[in-house]
Design an enzyme around this catalytic site. Structure first.
Site, PDB file in Angstrom:
ATOM      1  N   SER A 145      20.761 -14.984   9.415  1.00  0.00           N
ATOM      2  CA  SER A 145      19.661 -15.559  10.646  1.00  0.00           C
ATOM      3  C   SER A 145      20.052 -15.585  12.050  1.00  0.00           C
ATOM      4  O   SER A 145      21.104 -15.569  12.339  1.00  0.00           O
ATOM      5  CB  SER A 145      19.320 -16.978   9.913  1.00  0.00           C
ATOM      6  N   TYR A 158      22.753 -25.134   7.723  1.00  0.00           N
ATOM      7  CA  TYR A 158      21.934 -23.690   7.880  1.00  0.00           C
ATOM      8  C   TYR A 158      22.479 -22.920   8.735  1.00  0.00           C
ATOM      9  O   TYR A 158      22.949 -21.506   8.353  1.00  0.00           O
ATOM     10  CB  TYR A 158      20.481 -24.071   7.985  1.00  0.00           C
TER      11      TYR A 158
END
Ligand SMILES: NC(=O)c1ccc[n+]([C@@H]2O[C@H](COP(=O)([O-])OP(=O)(O)OC[C@H]3O[C@@H](n4cnc5c(N)ncnc54)[C@H](OP(=O)(O)O)[C@@H]3O)[C@@H](O)[C@H]2O)c1
Length: 253
Positions: A145, A158
């Site tokens: 990501s 995350y």
């Protein structure tokens, strides 16, 4: 014909990745955790035959080895692993440090690290050993990501899990190159998946589209095309790379 294991393929990016491999003639194992109907729909959408459906909660100990065993049994062999399953940002995983309780903070950190990092590590171990035992080349592609580089202030677990996944993949790229196995990652920015649809339709939508000078967010198909390229034999020399897929919304140095 190659065997491809795609985790988290019930919907979103995982479904698009599964479809891209199947369209190229590969057999795909569609792994999911809870959305059975969606996963069955992914399977129905895949062109070709010989695909497999695997249900497993990857946060459970021992699940990764079982998933790889089932994929090998269902497909005959696994040549490509796409580590896509993740516990991702959602109202249920929101954990801003200034307001969340320590109990909730610890719970989300563990969920995210268990699935996004530790399950990917175990799956990589199991697929790598399967390839080494067969004496076959292969490819692992991790779905990372942009948040690993830009920060995820309201979802720090995350961001940390994706930064760790990128770093893990680079270590594996070096460790597995002597076995002819490439390991790469993609680092998408915001992608229009089902999970993100309410954000895109709501008051945040214009701001999210405006992050990119293209004035839009990414599509699952754009991510899938990059994953398929990185899993192709001619991309073996890209091993170790982390490919930015963010429409120039974040330039890292
Ligand atoms: N969409 C974006 O904007 C974006 C941006 C950057 C990176 N990414 C990354 O791209 C990947 C896919 O994103 P997405 O938006 O398509 O996500 P999504 O719609 O939330 O899909 C997540 C997938 O992971 C599976 N999963 C979740 N927890 C699991 C568990 N404990 N065990 C096994 N499988 C589990 C889900 O299975 P069930 O549905 O069956 O529960 C689902 O198939 C993720 O790695 C995400 O971090 C997405």
């Amino acid at each position: 014909m190659r065997g491809v294991l795609v985790t988290g393929a019930s919907r979103g990016i995982g479904r698009a990745v599964a479809a891209a491999f199947a369209a190229a003639g590969d057999r795909v194992a569609v792994q999911y955790a809870s959305r059975r109907e969606d996963a069955e729909e992914t399977l129905r959408l895949l062109p070709g035959s010989g695909h497999a459906l695997i249900r497993s909660d990857l946060s459970e100990a021992g699940s990764a080895e079982r998933v790889v065993d089932e994929a090998v049994a269902g497909l005959g062999q696994v040549d490509v692993l796409v580590n896509n399953a993740a516990v991702a940002p959602s109202p249920a995983t929101h954990h801003p440090v200034a307001t969340v309780s320590l109990d909730a903070w610890r719970t989300v950190w563990r969920q995210m690290i268990d699935v996004n990092l530790l399950a990917a590590a175990d799956l990589t171990w199991a697929v790598a050993r399967h390839l080494i035992d067969r004496g076959s080349a292969g490819h692992v592609v991790n779905i990372g990501s942009r948040g690993a580089f830009r920060g995820e202030p309201e979802y720090p677990a995350y961001g940390a899990s994706k930064a760790a996944l990128h770093a893990f993949g680079q270590s594996m790229a070096v460790a597995l190159a002597p076995h002819g196995i490439s390991v790469t990652a993609v680092a998408p920015g915001f992608v229009a998946t089902e999970r993100q649809s309410s954000k895109l339709a709501g008051s945040q939508g214009d701001g999210l589209r405006g992050e990119s000078p293209f004035g839009r967010v990414g599509t699952p198909e754009e991510v899938a095309a990059a994953v398929r390229y990185l899993a192709a034999p001619e991309a073996t020399w890209a091993s170790g790379t982390i490919l930015d897929l963010n429409g120039a919304s974040h330039l890292r140095t």
